[in-house]
Every structure is written in structure tokens, then in C-alpha cells.
Design a protein around this motif. Structure first.
Motif, PDB file in Angstrom:
ATOM      1  N   LYS A   1      39.293  45.311  49.258  1.00  0.00           N
ATOM      2  CA  LYS A   1      38.505  45.055  48.059  1.00  0.00           C
ATOM      3  C   LYS A   1      38.936  43.715  47.467  1.00  0.00           C
ATOM      4  O   LYS A   1      40.057  43.269  47.685  1.00  0.00           O
ATOM      5  CB  LYS A   1      38.718  46.160  47.029  1.00  0.00           C
ATOM      6  CG  LYS A   1      38.278  47.527  47.541  1.00  0.00           C
ATOM      7  CD  LYS A   1      37.838  48.385  46.404  1.00  0.00           C
ATOM      8  CE  LYS A   1      37.480  49.761  46.878  1.00  0.00           C
ATOM      9  NZ  LYS A   1      36.159  49.899  47.377  1.00  0.00           N
ATOM     10  N   PRO A   2      38.051  43.061  46.704  1.00  0.00           N
ATOM     11  CA  PRO A   2      38.451  41.815  46.043  1.00  0.00           C
ATOM     12  C   PRO A   2      39.710  42.034  45.213  1.00  0.00           C
ATOM     13  O   PRO A   2      39.928  43.123  44.670  1.00  0.00           O
ATOM     14  CB  PRO A   2      37.245  41.485  45.159  1.00  0.00           C
ATOM     15  CG  PRO A   2      36.095  42.137  45.861  1.00  0.00           C
ATOM     16  CD  PRO A   2      36.661  43.408  46.438  1.00  0.00           C
ATOM     17  N   ASP A   3      40.544  40.987  45.158  1.00  0.00           N
ATOM     18  CA  ASP A   3      41.825  41.108  44.459  1.00  0.00           C
ATOM     19  C   ASP A   3      41.933  40.224  43.227  1.00  0.00           C
ATOM     20  O   ASP A   3      42.958  40.223  42.565  1.00  0.00           O
ATOM     21  CB  ASP A   3      42.979  40.822  45.421  1.00  0.00           C
ATOM     22  CG  ASP A   3      42.991  39.399  45.934  1.00  0.00           C
ATOM     23  OD1 ASP A   3      41.948  38.720  45.883  1.00  0.00           O
ATOM     24  OD2 ASP A   3      44.063  38.942  46.375  1.00  0.00           O
ATOM     25  N   ALA A   4      40.867  39.470  42.901  1.00  0.00           N
ATOM     26  CA  ALA A   4      40.955  38.576  41.745  1.00  0.00           C
ATOM     27  C   ALA A   4      39.571  38.072  41.340  1.00  0.00           C
ATOM     28  O   ALA A   4      38.624  38.088  42.136  1.00  0.00           O
ATOM     29  CB  ALA A   4      41.852  37.386  42.064  1.00  0.00           C
ATOM     30  N   HIS A   5      39.513  37.601  40.112  1.00  0.00           N
ATOM     31  CA  HIS A   5      38.374  36.839  39.608  1.00  0.00           C
ATOM     32  C   HIS A   5      38.895  35.419  39.413  1.00  0.00           C
ATOM     33  O   HIS A   5      39.979  35.233  38.830  1.00  0.00           O
ATOM     34  CB  HIS A   5      37.888  37.382  38.262  1.00  0.00           C
ATOM     35  CG  HIS A   5      37.270  38.736  38.349  1.00  0.00           C
ATOM     36  ND1 HIS A   5      35.948  38.925  38.687  1.00  0.00           N
ATOM     37  CD2 HIS A   5      37.793  39.968  38.149  1.00  0.00           C
ATOM     38  CE1 HIS A   5      35.684  40.219  38.684  1.00  0.00           C
ATOM     39  NE2 HIS A   5      36.791  40.868  38.361  1.00  0.00           N
ATOM     40  N   ILE A   6      38.143  34.444  39.899  1.00  0.00           N
ATOM     41  CA  ILE A   6      38.576  33.046  39.756  1.00  0.00           C
ATOM     42  C   ILE A   6      37.520  32.254  38.990  1.00  0.00           C
ATOM     43  O   ILE A   6      36.358  32.640  38.930  1.00  0.00           O
ATOM     44  CB  ILE A   6      38.881  32.397  41.126  1.00  0.00           C
ATOM     45  CG1 ILE A   6      37.679  32.448  42.049  1.00  0.00           C
ATOM     46  CG2 ILE A   6      40.089  33.083  41.780  1.00  0.00           C
ATOM     47  CD1 ILE A   6      37.862  31.686  43.363  1.00  0.00           C
TER      48      ILE A   6
END
Length: 135
Positions: free
Chosen positions: A107-112
Motif C-alpha cells: 500500500k502507499p506509504d506517504a503523501h508527498i
């Protein structure tokens, strides 16, 4: 992880990923928002030796932005396919995760680039939020 395939909306461009890298981020920068027509774009990452185009390379077009980032898309249907940062060293490819044909375990691990997010979208998960990139 098993080999995965993906394709653009019209199916003319397809690719295979042998192994995903753990970094997956949802990018909220204005260019990704415009390119995807959405509040953010989510990219997966693979080592270049674990990614190959299977068909439709002649349909892949590149757009180089003013900041020297490069986005690739299908010239037939417009699907966003990949992103390369300005300082790309060629070791990895970032591709639009939603173009995969299958479910994945990661799953995605961050918002950038959340400093540029759409004002009408609220991030409601507990992932780390980076005002700019991960660095």
C-alpha cells in the motif's frame, strides 16, 4: 511477488512488473493533479530491470515539464503511465499504480508535495505527509 501486468485505458500500451519496491506515494503537486485530472496521483516504483514495456511503445509519448520532470502517457487514450524526476538516474521507474491489472499486497506509504494539494481534498488517513518530496 508474482509478475504483474498493467495497461493504459485503450490497451494499446502494456507493461510487466516483476517486483514492486516498497516506496509508493500519493503526489499532490499541481502538475500530477493536472496530469491525472484528480486530487492526487499514486505512483508505484520498480527497479528498471524489473519493469518492461510489453506492447505499444510507439504509442508512448513524453511530456517534459519546465522543471525537467518527464511524464509518459498513451497518445491514443491519454492514460498517464510513468513519471521521472528531473534528477532521474535511470535505476528506477515510477509508474501510475492504478494502471496495474491486478490487486497488490503493498500500500502507499506517504503523501508527498502536500503543500500544493487541492484545497477541496482532505487527507484522512494516517500516512506521513511531506510538504515537498521525501527528502
Amino acid at each position: 511477488m508474482n509478475k504483474m501486468t498493467g495497461r493504459c485505458l485503450c490497451g494499446k500500451v502494456s507493461y510487466q512488473v516483476d517486483q514492486l519496491e516498497p516506496h509508493m506515494a500519493s503526489c499532490h503537486c499541481s502538475m500530477c493533479r493536472k496530469f491525472h485530472g484528480a486530487a492526487f496521483a499514486t505512483y508505484g516504483e520498480a527497479k528498471t530491470e524489473n519493469f518492461r514495456w510489453l506492447s505499444g511503445q510507439d504509442y508512448i509519448k513524453k511530456f517534459t515539464a519546465e522543471n525537467s520532470t518527464v511524464r509518459q502517457f498513451c497518445s491514443e487514450c491519454g492514460s498517464s503511465l510513468s513519471f521521472a524526476p528531473a534528477n532521474d538516474d535511470g535505476r528506477f521507474i515510477e509508474f501510475s499504480l492504478a494502471t496495474l491489472d491486478c490487486d497488490i499486497q503493498l500500500k502507499p506509504d506517504a503523501h508527498i508535495f502536500v503543500a500544493y494539494k487541492a484545497n477541496w481534498f482532505d487527507i484522512c488517513d494516517s500516512l506521513p505527509q511531506h510538504q515537498e518530496g521525501r527528502e
